[in-house]
Write a protein that holds these residues in place. Structure first.
Motif, PDB file in Angstrom:
ATOM      1  N   ILE A  62       0.798  -1.386  -0.015  1.00 37.51           N
ATOM      2  CA  ILE A  62       0.123   0.005  -0.102  1.00 37.51           C
ATOM      3  C   ILE A  62       0.997   1.251  -0.007  1.00 37.51           C
ATOM      4  CG2 ILE A  62      -2.098   1.165   1.095  1.00 37.51           C
ATOM      5  CD1 ILE A  62      -2.608  -1.546   2.338  1.00 37.51           C
ATOM      6  N   ASN A  63       1.258   1.818  -1.002  1.00 39.37           N
ATOM      7  CA  ASN A  63       2.173   2.788  -1.566  1.00 39.37           C
ATOM      8  C   ASN A  63       1.915   4.080  -1.031  1.00 39.37           C
ATOM      9  OD1 ASN A  63       4.978   3.088  -2.388  1.00 39.37           O
ATOM     10  ND2 ASN A  63       4.564   3.005  -4.383  1.00 39.37           N
ATOM     11  N   GLY A  64       1.607   4.275   0.406  1.00 37.54           N
ATOM     12  CA  GLY A  64       1.648   5.827   0.812  1.00 37.54           C
ATOM     13  C   GLY A  64       0.220   6.493   0.487  1.00 37.54           C
ATOM     14  N   ASP A  65      -0.143   7.602   1.309  1.00 33.28           N
ATOM     15  CA  ASP A  65      -1.336   8.233   1.513  1.00 33.28           C
ATOM     16  C   ASP A  65      -2.461   7.266   1.428  1.00 33.28           C
ATOM     17  OD1 ASP A  65       0.331  10.234   1.251  1.00 33.28           O
ATOM     18  OD2 ASP A  65      -0.352  11.210  -0.671  1.00 33.28           O
ATOM     19  N   LEU A  66      -2.674   6.677   2.454  1.00 33.69           N
ATOM     20  CA  LEU A  66      -4.111   6.050   2.620  1.00 33.69           C
ATOM     21  C   LEU A  66      -5.149   6.932   2.897  1.00 33.69           C
ATOM     22  CD1 LEU A  66      -1.650   3.964   3.654  1.00 33.69           C
ATOM     23  CD2 LEU A  66      -3.402   2.694   4.897  1.00 33.69           C
ATOM     24  N   ILE A  67      -4.633   8.077   3.693  1.00 32.05           N
ATOM     25  CA  ILE A  67      -5.677   8.807   4.348  1.00 32.05           C
ATOM     26  C   ILE A  67      -5.868  10.292   3.570  1.00 32.05           C
ATOM     27  CG2 ILE A  67      -5.480   7.712   6.638  1.00 32.05           C
ATOM     28  CD1 ILE A  67      -3.157   9.824   7.276  1.00 32.05           C
ATOM     29  N   ASP A  68      -6.635  11.151   4.090  1.00 29.22           N
ATOM     30  CA  ASP A  68      -7.019  12.600   3.843  1.00 29.22           C
ATOM     31  C   ASP A  68      -7.691  12.556   2.548  1.00 29.22           C
ATOM     32  OD1 ASP A  68      -5.960  13.247   6.314  1.00 29.22           O
ATOM     33  OD2 ASP A  68      -3.876  13.858   5.363  1.00 29.22           O
ATOM     34  N   ARG A  69      -8.367  13.919   2.300  1.00 29.66           N
ATOM     35  CA  ARG A  69      -9.008  14.123   1.294  1.00 29.66           C
ATOM     36  C   ARG A  69     -10.422  13.413   1.103  1.00 29.66           C
ATOM     37  NH1 ARG A  69      -6.034  17.555  -1.620  1.00 29.66           N
ATOM     38  NH2 ARG A  69      -3.577  16.967  -1.291  1.00 29.66           N
ATOM     39  N   GLY A  70     -10.429  12.091   1.059  1.00 31.15           N
ATOM     40  CA  GLY A  70     -11.615  11.411   1.010  1.00 31.15           C
ATOM     41  C   GLY A  70     -12.548  11.244   2.139  1.00 31.15           C
ATOM     42  N   PRO A  71     -13.572  10.651   2.151  1.00 29.81           N
ATOM     43  CA  PRO A  71     -14.590  10.361   3.449  1.00 29.81           C
ATOM     44  C   PRO A  71     -14.175   9.515   4.366  1.00 29.81           C
ATOM     45  CG  PRO A  71     -15.807   9.880   1.510  1.00 29.81           C
ATOM     46  CD  PRO A  71     -14.433  10.055   1.049  1.00 29.81           C
ATOM     47  N   GLN A  72     -13.623   8.458   3.979  1.00 29.08           N
ATOM     48  CA  GLN A  72     -13.344   7.125   4.790  1.00 29.08           C
ATOM     49  C   GLN A  72     -11.938   6.795   5.191  1.00 29.08           C
ATOM     50  OE1 GLN A  72     -15.995   4.872   1.844  1.00 29.08           O
ATOM     51  NE2 GLN A  72     -17.237   4.676   3.356  1.00 29.08           N
ATOM     52  N   SER A  73     -11.228   7.694   5.602  1.00 27.12           N
ATOM     53  CA  SER A  73      -9.770   7.599   5.915  1.00 27.12           C
ATOM     54  C   SER A  73      -9.888   6.469   7.062  1.00 27.12           C
ATOM     55  CB  SER A  73      -9.505   8.830   6.468  1.00 27.12           C
ATOM     56  OG  SER A  73      -9.017   9.599   5.223  1.00 27.12           O
ATOM     57  N   GLU A  74     -10.737   6.686   7.985  1.00 26.79           N
ATOM     58  CA  GLU A  74     -10.804   5.419   9.175  1.00 26.79           C
ATOM     59  C   GLU A  74     -10.864   4.139   8.725  1.00 26.79           C
ATOM     60  OE1 GLU A  74      -9.819   4.585  12.779  1.00 26.79           O
ATOM     61  OE2 GLU A  74     -10.224   6.864  12.367  1.00 26.79           O
ATOM     62  N   ARG A  75     -11.868   3.734   7.650  1.00 25.74           N
ATOM     63  CA  ARG A  75     -12.146   2.664   7.342  1.00 25.74           C
ATOM     64  C   ARG A  75     -11.131   2.066   6.284  1.00 25.74           C
ATOM     65  NH1 ARG A  75     -18.158   2.106   5.037  1.00 25.74           N
ATOM     66  NH2 ARG A  75     -17.260  -0.261   4.924  1.00 25.74           N
ATOM     67  N   VAL A  76     -10.437   2.950   5.785  1.00 27.57           N
ATOM     68  CA  VAL A  76      -9.180   2.655   4.847  1.00 27.57           C
ATOM     69  C   VAL A  76      -8.283   2.086   5.885  1.00 27.57           C
ATOM     70  CG1 VAL A  76      -7.550   3.385   3.224  1.00 27.57           C
ATOM     71  CG2 VAL A  76      -9.791   3.967   2.954  1.00 27.57           C
ATOM     72  N   VAL A  77      -7.915   2.788   6.886  1.00 27.40           N
ATOM     73  CA  VAL A  77      -6.947   2.471   7.726  1.00 27.40           C
ATOM     74  C   VAL A  77      -7.329   1.185   8.484  1.00 27.40           C
ATOM     75  CG1 VAL A  77      -5.933   3.007  10.220  1.00 27.40           C
ATOM     76  CG2 VAL A  77      -6.022   4.768   8.489  1.00 27.40           C
ATOM     77  N   GLU A  78      -8.557   0.560   8.916  1.00 24.72           N
ATOM     78  CA  GLU A  78      -9.219  -0.165   9.409  1.00 24.72           C
ATOM     79  C   GLU A  78      -8.869  -1.450   8.283  1.00 24.72           C
ATOM     80  OE1 GLU A  78     -13.089   0.351  10.322  1.00 24.72           O
ATOM     81  OE2 GLU A  78     -12.883   1.713  12.056  1.00 24.72           O
ATOM     82  N   MET A  79      -9.085  -1.351   7.078  1.00 20.06           N
ATOM     83  CA  MET A  79      -8.725  -2.103   6.094  1.00 20.06           C
ATOM     84  C   MET A  79      -7.456  -2.626   6.038  1.00 20.06           C
ATOM     85  SD  MET A  79      -9.117  -1.842   1.902  1.00 20.06           S
ATOM     86  CE  MET A  79      -7.635  -0.942   1.828  1.00 20.06           C
ATOM     87  N   ALA A  80      -6.498  -1.630   6.319  1.00 20.88           N
ATOM     88  CA  ALA A  80      -5.027  -1.948   6.121  1.00 20.88           C
ATOM     89  C   ALA A  80      -4.542  -2.692   7.290  1.00 20.88           C
ATOM     90  CB  ALA A  80      -4.235  -0.695   5.903  1.00 20.88           C
ATOM     91  N   GLU A  81      -5.146  -2.175   8.443  1.00 19.39           N
ATOM     92  CA  GLU A  81      -4.834  -3.076   9.778  1.00 19.39           C
ATOM     93  C   GLU A  81      -5.333  -4.450   9.549  1.00 19.39           C
ATOM     94  OE1 GLU A  81      -5.130   0.522  12.880  1.00 19.39           O
ATOM     95  OE2 GLU A  81      -6.930  -0.673  12.626  1.00 19.39           O
ATOM     96  N   ARG A  82      -6.638  -4.710   9.157  1.00 14.81           N
ATOM     97  CA  ARG A  82      -7.070  -6.027   9.127  1.00 14.81           C
ATOM     98  C   ARG A  82      -6.180  -7.098   7.960  1.00 14.81           C
ATOM     99  NH1 ARG A  82     -11.791  -4.648   8.230  1.00 14.81           N
ATOM    100  NH2 ARG A  82     -11.883  -4.589   5.697  1.00 14.81           N
ATOM    101  N   LEU A  83      -5.822  -6.299   7.034  1.00 11.50           N
ATOM    102  CA  LEU A  83      -5.124  -7.182   5.998  1.00 11.50           C
ATOM    103  C   LEU A  83      -3.651  -7.692   6.700  1.00 11.50           C
ATOM    104  CD1 LEU A  83      -5.786  -5.459   2.635  1.00 11.50           C
ATOM    105  CD2 LEU A  83      -6.757  -7.540   3.596  1.00 11.50           C
TER     106      LEU A  83
END
Length: 309
Positions: free
Chosen positions: A78-99
């Protein structure tokens, strides 16, 4: 902010590159610049499952959450910038943690992008309106620990290319820059909440510019580090890399460097989301067309005048 709970720390050499695994059987998949757009990330990561020539790297459950399906045959970067700008940063982080938690150790690698730098050195960025700029000290402490545990890195070496968020024009090794990230993170963690925290953040950026540095008014200038450099400044003879950071309509290659940051430029139309897929003998992109079907873009392998260090 990316704090895997049930995953062992990843140490060198597994932290740094695919050669520490069974390289002849591992396929590397990369997605960059999700920026809180969970649906687009989900669609991109499922392109492998929807293509007849690839096995799935992830699968979705009834709630549309993604789970690891790649066994030991895949590494996901996951090559950087998971977060900010879009509405679901927290859920993207949760997805990365789960994987990270579900995959074998070292098979999900998260590289730090400039927006993750907004968590590492927040006093230097005016990003209080974004997810990165609103993390508590405890959340930041946990993220800093995730770096020290090897879950977040500056770079990762694939078969023929090195993955980092923005890349560099000159040769570097993943181990070198990952150690620089660890060094800076240790100093940041030691100063967290102290009266000299701002000064420590400034000193870290100044003393470790290859990883933490930014350049010019936008941060993206020609002397920026590997979380900030604009693709415009990547020369034709740069070392083989896969990067994100600079927005593209489709995955593109300049010289030896492939840029796969396509999610945001395709937000207002159907399709366009994509991943980069690398085997020992090939590098390609899998993306969605306007009908949702999977299209493959094949790149020739980069030219390496000398073996990587």
């Amino acid at each position: 902010m990316l704090t895997p709970q049930d995953s062992d720390a990843v140490s060198p050499p597994e932290r740094d590159g695919v050669d520490a695994l069974d390289p002849q059987t591992v396929t590397v998949v990369s997605i960059s610049d999700i920026h809180g757009y969970l649906g687009d990330a989900r669609s991109a990561l499922l392109t492998l499952a929807d293509h007849p020539d690839y096995d799935a790297v992830v699968e979705k459950d009834a709630a549309r959450r993604l789970h690891w399906a790649g066994g030991e045959e895949y590494v996901l970067v996951i090559n950087g910038d998971l977060i900010d700008r879009g509405p679901q940063s927290e859920r993207v982080v949760e997805m990365a943690e789960r994987l990270i938690e579900e995959a074998p150790p070292g098979h999900v690698r998260v590289t730090a992008g400039n927006h993750e730098m907004g968590v590492l050195v927040p006093e230097l960025y005016d990003w209080s309106r974004w997810y990165s700029g609103t993390r508590s000290d405890e959340e930041r402490r946990a993220f800093l620990q995730a770096v020290l545990d090897g879950h977040v890195v500056a770079a990762y070496e694939g078969h023929n290319v090195t993955y980092s968020h923005a890349g560099q024009p000159d040769p570097f090794t993943a181990r070198e820059v990952n150690e620089e990230l660890v060094e800076g993170t240790q100093r940041l963690l030691g100063a967290l909440g102290d009266s000299d925290e701002i000064e420590t953040q400034e000193r870290v950026v100044e003393s470790l510019p290859r990883v933490f540095g930014y350049d010019g008014e936008t941060g993206r200038g020609p002397n920026a580090g590997l979380t900030w450099l604009d693709f415009e400044y990547m020369p034709e003879d740069a070392p083989p890399q896969v990067v994100g950071h600079t927005r593209q309509d489709t995955p593109v290659r300049r010289g030896n460097v492939v840029c796969g940051n396509v999610i945001r430029n395709n937000r207002r139309k159907e399709g366009g989301e994509a991943v980069i897929v690398e085997t020992p003998d090939s590098i390609a992109a899998l993306g969605r067309d306007e009908d949702g079907d999977v299209v493959e873009y094949v790149f020739s392998l980069p030219t390496m005048d000398e073996p990587r260090a």
